[in-house]
Design a protein around this motif. Sequence first.
Motif, PDB file in Angstrom:
ATOM      1  N   VAL A  95     -26.572  -8.222  35.278  1.00 20.44           N
ATOM      2  CA  VAL A  95     -25.241  -8.818  35.140  1.00 20.44           C
ATOM      3  C   VAL A  95     -24.231  -7.855  35.742  1.00 20.44           C
ATOM      4  O   VAL A  95     -24.270  -6.646  35.465  1.00 20.44           O
ATOM      5  N   SER A  96     -23.337  -8.375  36.574  1.00 14.59           N
ATOM      6  CA  SER A  96     -22.253  -7.569  37.143  1.00 14.59           C
ATOM      7  C   SER A  96     -20.937  -8.288  36.877  1.00 14.59           C
ATOM      8  O   SER A  96     -20.783  -9.455  37.236  1.00 14.59           O
ATOM      9  N   LEU A  97     -19.992  -7.602  36.247  1.00 13.88           N
ATOM     10  CA  LEU A  97     -18.661  -8.142  35.986  1.00 13.88           C
ATOM     11  C   LEU A  97     -17.623  -7.164  36.515  1.00 13.88           C
ATOM     12  O   LEU A  97     -17.719  -5.959  36.271  1.00 13.88           O
ATOM     13  N   ILE A  98     -16.646  -7.672  37.261  1.00 15.38           N
ATOM     14  CA  ILE A  98     -15.564  -6.840  37.781  1.00 15.38           C
ATOM     15  C   ILE A  98     -14.237  -7.495  37.425  1.00 15.38           C
ATOM     16  O   ILE A  98     -13.979  -8.638  37.798  1.00 15.38           O
ATOM     17  N   ARG A 149     -30.420 -11.965  24.738  1.00 14.55           N
ATOM     18  CA  ARG A 149     -29.487 -12.643  23.833  1.00 14.55           C
ATOM     19  C   ARG A 149     -28.308 -13.281  24.565  1.00 14.55           C
ATOM     20  O   ARG A 149     -27.703 -14.223  24.051  1.00 14.55           O
ATOM     21  N   ILE A 150     -27.977 -12.798  25.770  1.00 13.47           N
ATOM     22  CA  ILE A 150     -26.844 -13.373  26.498  1.00 13.47           C
ATOM     23  C   ILE A 150     -27.276 -14.283  27.640  1.00 13.47           C
ATOM     24  O   ILE A 150     -26.422 -14.873  28.305  1.00 13.47           O
ATOM     25  N   ALA A 151     -28.587 -14.430  27.866  1.00 14.09           N
ATOM     26  CA  ALA A 151     -29.061 -15.215  29.013  1.00 14.09           C
ATOM     27  C   ALA A 151     -28.633 -16.680  28.928  1.00 14.09           C
ATOM     28  O   ALA A 151     -28.236 -17.280  29.932  1.00 14.09           O
ATOM     29  N   ALA A 152     -28.721 -17.271  27.739  1.00 17.18           N
ATOM     30  CA  ALA A 152     -28.376 -18.689  27.595  1.00 17.18           C
ATOM     31  C   ALA A 152     -26.896 -18.922  27.905  1.00 17.18           C
ATOM     32  O   ALA A 152     -26.533 -19.887  28.589  1.00 17.18           O
ATOM     33  N   GLN A 153     -26.025 -18.027  27.416  1.00 16.73           N
ATOM     34  CA  GLN A 153     -24.603 -18.163  27.704  1.00 16.73           C
ATOM     35  C   GLN A 153     -24.324 -17.914  29.183  1.00 16.73           C
ATOM     36  O   GLN A 153     -23.529 -18.621  29.804  1.00 16.73           O
ATOM     37  N   ALA A 154     -24.986 -16.910  29.750  1.00 11.29           N
ATOM     38  CA  ALA A 154     -24.771 -16.586  31.161  1.00 11.29           C
ATOM     39  C   ALA A 154     -25.170 -17.750  32.057  1.00 11.29           C
ATOM     40  O   ALA A 154     -24.531 -18.006  33.078  1.00 11.29           O
ATOM     41  N   ALA A 155     -26.219 -18.475  31.674  1.00 13.08           N
ATOM     42  CA  ALA A 155     -26.689 -19.602  32.482  1.00 13.08           C
ATOM     43  C   ALA A 155     -25.656 -20.715  32.552  1.00 13.08           C
ATOM     44  O   ALA A 155     -25.711 -21.557  33.458  1.00 13.08           O
ATOM     45  N   GLU A 165      -7.795 -15.936  23.771  1.00 12.32           N
ATOM     46  CA  GLU A 165      -8.752 -16.608  22.892  1.00 12.32           C
ATOM     47  C   GLU A 165      -9.105 -17.998  23.395  1.00 12.32           C
ATOM     48  O   GLU A 165     -10.054 -18.610  22.916  1.00 12.32           O
ATOM     49  N   ASP A 166      -8.329 -18.516  24.351  1.00  9.49           N
ATOM     50  CA  ASP A 166      -8.576 -19.866  24.858  1.00  9.49           C
ATOM     51  C   ASP A 166      -9.659 -19.825  25.923  1.00  9.49           C
ATOM     52  O   ASP A 166      -9.390 -19.887  27.123  1.00  9.49           O
ATOM     53  N   MET A 167     -10.915 -19.692  25.479  1.00  8.85           N
ATOM     54  CA  MET A 167     -12.051 -19.576  26.392  1.00  8.85           C
ATOM     55  C   MET A 167     -13.204 -20.417  25.898  1.00  8.85           C
ATOM     56  O   MET A 167     -13.328 -20.673  24.693  1.00  8.85           O
ATOM     57  N   PRO A 168     -14.063 -20.869  26.807  1.00  7.71           N
ATOM     58  CA  PRO A 168     -15.254 -21.609  26.385  1.00  7.71           C
ATOM     59  C   PRO A 168     -16.129 -20.765  25.471  1.00  7.71           C
ATOM     60  O   PRO A 168     -16.155 -19.531  25.570  1.00  7.71           O
ATOM     61  N   GLU A 169     -16.858 -21.428  24.589  1.00  7.36           N
ATOM     62  CA  GLU A 169     -17.686 -20.732  23.614  1.00  7.36           C
ATOM     63  C   GLU A 169     -18.711 -19.829  24.274  1.00  7.36           C
ATOM     64  O   GLU A 169     -18.994 -18.734  23.802  1.00  7.36           O
ATOM     65  N   ALA A 170     -19.301 -20.282  25.386  1.00  7.47           N
ATOM     66  CA  ALA A 170     -20.337 -19.474  26.046  1.00  7.47           C
ATOM     67  C   ALA A 170     -19.791 -18.118  26.461  1.00  7.47           C
ATOM     68  O   ALA A 170     -20.451 -17.094  26.305  1.00  7.47           O
ATOM     69  N   TRP A 171     -18.561 -18.105  26.997  1.00 12.48           N
ATOM     70  CA  TRP A 171     -17.970 -16.839  27.444  1.00 12.48           C
ATOM     71  C   TRP A 171     -17.660 -15.945  26.255  1.00 12.48           C
ATOM     72  O   TRP A 171     -17.916 -14.738  26.267  1.00 12.48           O
TER      73      TRP A 171
END
Length: 260
Positions: A125-128, A191-197, A235-241
């Motif tokens: 995972v890469s986040l910038i 644990r984060i794969a499902a959300q990342a998908a 806080e206004d973000m989708p649950e997956a994020w």
Amino acid sequence: MLEKLTFLMEEYSLRVDLVFKDRQLYYRVSKGSDEEKAPMQVLEGGRRWLRRLEKLHLPSWRASYQPETPPEVHHLWRLAFKDSKIGMRRIVGDQAYPGSWAAFIDLMNDIPGVELHRVKQLEQVSLILQDTMENQGGNIYLPKQKRLALTEKLIINRGKHLLVFTRHKQGVGTERHAFDSARNVPLLLERIAAQAARFGIQSDTIADDFLPQVEWKLVWHDGTEDSGSYTMRGEDMPEAWKEFMHEIELFTGNVRGRIF
């Protein structure tokens, strides 16, 4: 050194037997309900295969892998092996797997007659984050600009079992936090794969220049990659994020940034 190994996967009605003797690795693949077992055959490149197996650290696998919610349909797998150092081990799972499972499946597929689907396991995972921050001033180490550019980078790598978080403040410097854990980094990725998908359906088509932007990239074990951008909206973000970021917060403990 491995002496023998048996792998069974009910979903494929598959059984693989391996025996190492006389400096050779022998294998046998059985499918279905075959009662007549074929003779053992020599695996070409067997010693190289064993070296790759050692890198998976089978002795560190748990005795049982079970999903948090009992599955409606069971897909059991079993692994039994004997090692000259630790003796006999037996491992069982049901739609739950160790962190090096994808590499293990690739290794099994190198045995003639074994054809298992490659696992879409999250490898990196890469986040910038690109943002700005107000310059409070009053410090000789701070530059004169009223607002400073802020860049945060988060890299999670399964193969290197590393999580690295860096924060760069314009004119101030860079801070770096690294977490090295052969157990917990793969666990975090699981644990984060499902959300990342689900990130693919969250990409913004129009960026907001007044809100921080996150560029993200996912690398999967089957060779595919996903990438996109996302606007941080409090806080206004989708649950997956939110679930994804919350899991990273748990992992990093007291380390905090704008990105999580």
